[in-house]
Design an enzyme around this catalytic site. Structure first.
Site, short mmCIF file in Angstrom:
data_model
loop_
_atom_site.label_atom_id
_atom_site.label_comp_id
_atom_site.label_asym_id
_atom_site.label_seq_id
_atom_site.Cartn_x
_atom_site.Cartn_y
_atom_site.Cartn_z
N GLY A 277 15.67 25.95 -15.02
CA GLY A 277 16.22 24.59 -15.01
C GLY A 277 16.43 24.14 -13.58
CB CYS A 346 43.98 8.77 -10.95
SG CYS A 346 43.66 7.04 -10.66
N1 LLP Z 1 18.28 29.37 -20.43
C1 LLP Z 1 19.53 29.49 -20.92
C2 LLP Z 1 19.72 30.15 -22.22
C3 LLP Z 1 20.62 29.00 -20.20
O1 LLP Z 1 21.86 29.13 -20.67
C4 LLP Z 1 20.39 28.37 -18.94
C5 LLP Z 1 21.52 27.83 -18.16
C6 LLP Z 1 19.08 28.24 -18.49
C7 LLP Z 1 18.04 28.77 -19.25
C8 LLP Z 1 18.73 27.57 -17.19
O2 LLP Z 1 19.28 28.23 -16.10
P1 LLP Z 1 18.90 27.79 -14.60
O3 LLP Z 1 17.46 28.12 -14.39
O4 LLP Z 1 19.14 26.32 -14.50
O5 LLP Z 1 19.81 28.57 -13.75
N2 LLP Z 1 26.40 23.83 -15.05
C9 LLP Z 1 26.17 24.97 -14.19
C10 LLP Z 1 24.97 25.78 -14.63
C11 LLP Z 1 25.07 26.29 -16.06
C12 LLP Z 1 23.85 27.04 -16.51
C13 LLP Z 1 23.91 27.36 -17.94
N3 LLP Z 1 22.74 27.97 -18.51
C14 LLP Z 1 26.04 24.49 -12.75
O6 LLP Z 1 26.15 23.30 -12.51
O7 LLP Z 1 25.85 25.30 -11.85
#
Ligand code: LLP
Length: 422
Positions: A277, A346
């Protein structure tokens, strides 16, 4: 590498200046670069050349339809975690045979929707979920394509709120119980066992925890073969980190990651699925905001912006660092001074950066938060009665609003008074 740079003293997304977009859509707004999204997906996909690999973009990182459509046209699938994300991915044109449904708490309705849509894979995370899915599939007279998400109990050196692969985390089926679950899955009606899945966390900058995890997957795949269970796919999850500091662009290159995957799993003759992602979208987007006031306090100065923690929650939620760039390029000899960069919400926590060294930035100037293309717009809220902000996609010298700002009337349109108040 991204396609955001100063040209003639003004920050541009590809060939479009941030000032031009701000004049057209107002501030704050998110802006995404098509060239950067394309580059990141292409580099990642090409790194797996020679393997049977499918890249499913984790739509939780950036769910904008135009972004998903662009990635889908380049061959990406989607990793979704709710029926809403699944609907969005399909609406964006991602073929269902490239959609994976992940998540620890899928409801029976969501499982039924996934089966109705006929998606590629459902990642099951617990025995009760497996049993529910079996019942739903039997009721519908179909077979559910299942991968079991295992929890490898591997520590990933990242923020505690985004680590997922330790046994105390809620995700996946405990490593040691996996063989028993596979046997159960094979015996259940309506379940077609396809593979194994993991995801150990996000913003991971070291390949070692990935290697340890994939080695465990390899052991499991081989052990299951001995027991007569032949998996056809392995889903490696996402998690590869990106550089948040433009001054320090070090992060593991996708080629190194893919080489390690080949080394550990390449000889198994199994399809590789990845769910990146952040790696695809993070550095492909910026949040642009305007300075409302510069407030000089006794002990410190504040840059008060028109973007708040509701628009970009990562600093408040994870103490995350985002580079802040003045849209007007600072003079080479401009002196940096510490300033607190805050939003108008706020809450004291509405703080993007504490004592950040920045050149002088006057009121009404624009600033851009870098690396905001992943987990930016998708995590926004309307807290403090603030409309979700527009998203803009740039492609060369053109740009389009790909999510418009709602009107204030639209913001209240879903609410109603109870009939006893009318
Ligand atoms: N697959 C699964 C099952 C996941 O839970 C996630 C992310 C991904 C793929 C993608 O991961 P990436 O390649 O983006 O690291 N909101 C947080 C990040 C939460 C990620 C949750 N899971 C932030 O802003 O850092």
């Amino acid at each position: 590498m991204d396609h955001f740079a100063y040209r003639d003293g003004v920050l541009h997304a590809e060939s479009v200046s941030m000032t031009r977009i701000a004049e057209a859509v107002g501030t704050p707004f998110y802006v995404y670069s098509s060239a950067t999204l394309t580059r990141h997906l292409t580099v990642f996909t090409e790194a797996f050349a020679g393997l049977d690999a499918l890249v499913c973009f984790a739509t939780k990182a950036n769910g904008n339809k135009a972004v998903l459509n662009l990635l889908g046209k380049l061959g990406a699938g989607a990793d979704v975690v709710s029926v809403g994300e699944m609907h969005h991915a399909i609406a964006a044109g991602i073929p269902v045979d490239r959609i994976i449904f992940s998540g620890v708490g899928k409801t029976r309705d969501e499982l039924a929707a996934a089966l109705t849509a006929g998606i590629f894979q459902i990642n099951v995370e617990s025995l009760p979920e497996l049993e529910s899915l079996s019942q739903v599939a039997v009721e519908m007279g179909v077979e559910a394509p299942v991968s079991i998400r295992v929890n490898p109990d591997v520590a990933a050196d990242t923020h505690e709120k985004i680590t997922t692969g330790r046994k105390e985390n809620k995700f996946g089926i405990e490593w040691i119980n996996a063989p028993a679950i596979y046997k159960r899955a094979q015996a259940l009606p309506g379940i077609a066992v396809k593979g194994v899945a993991v995801h150990i966390g996000s913003q991971i900058l070291d390949l070692a925890p990935f290697r340890a995890t994939f080695q465990r997957l390899r052991d499991l795949i081989l052990q299951l073969r001995v027991e007569g269970i032949h998996l056809e796919r392995v889903d490696l999850g996402g998690g590869l980190g990106v550089p948040y500091r433009r001054s320090d662009p070090s992060s593991p290159p996708p080629a190194d990651y893919a080489a390690m995957v080949k080394e550990v799993l390449g000889d198994l003759g199994i399809k590789i699925v990845c769910e990146p992602g952040r790696l695809i979208a993070g550095n492909a987007g910026m949040l642009v905001s305007k300075v409302i006031y510069v407030k000089e306090g006794e002990s410190r100065s504040f840059l008060i912006l028109d973007a708040g923690m509701n628009d970009l929650v990562r600093p408040a939620m994870y103490e995350a660092f985002h580079d802040i760039l003045p849209v007007d390029e600072p003079a080479a000899d401009a002196e940096n001074a510490p300033v607190d960069v805050v939003g108008p919400i706020c809450e004291t926590g509405d703080l993007f950066a504490r004592q950040r060294l920045l050149p002088p930035i006057p009121a009404d100037a624009l600033v851009a938060f870098a690396t905001a293309g992943a987990y930016g717009a998708v995590m926004a809220s309307t807290y403090n009665g603030r409309p979700l902000i527009p998203e803009v996609l740039v492609d060369g010298d053109r740009f389009a609003v790909v999510r418009r700002r709602p009107t204030l009337e639209e913001m209240t349109a879903l609410e109603s008074l109870p009939d006893w108040r009318c």
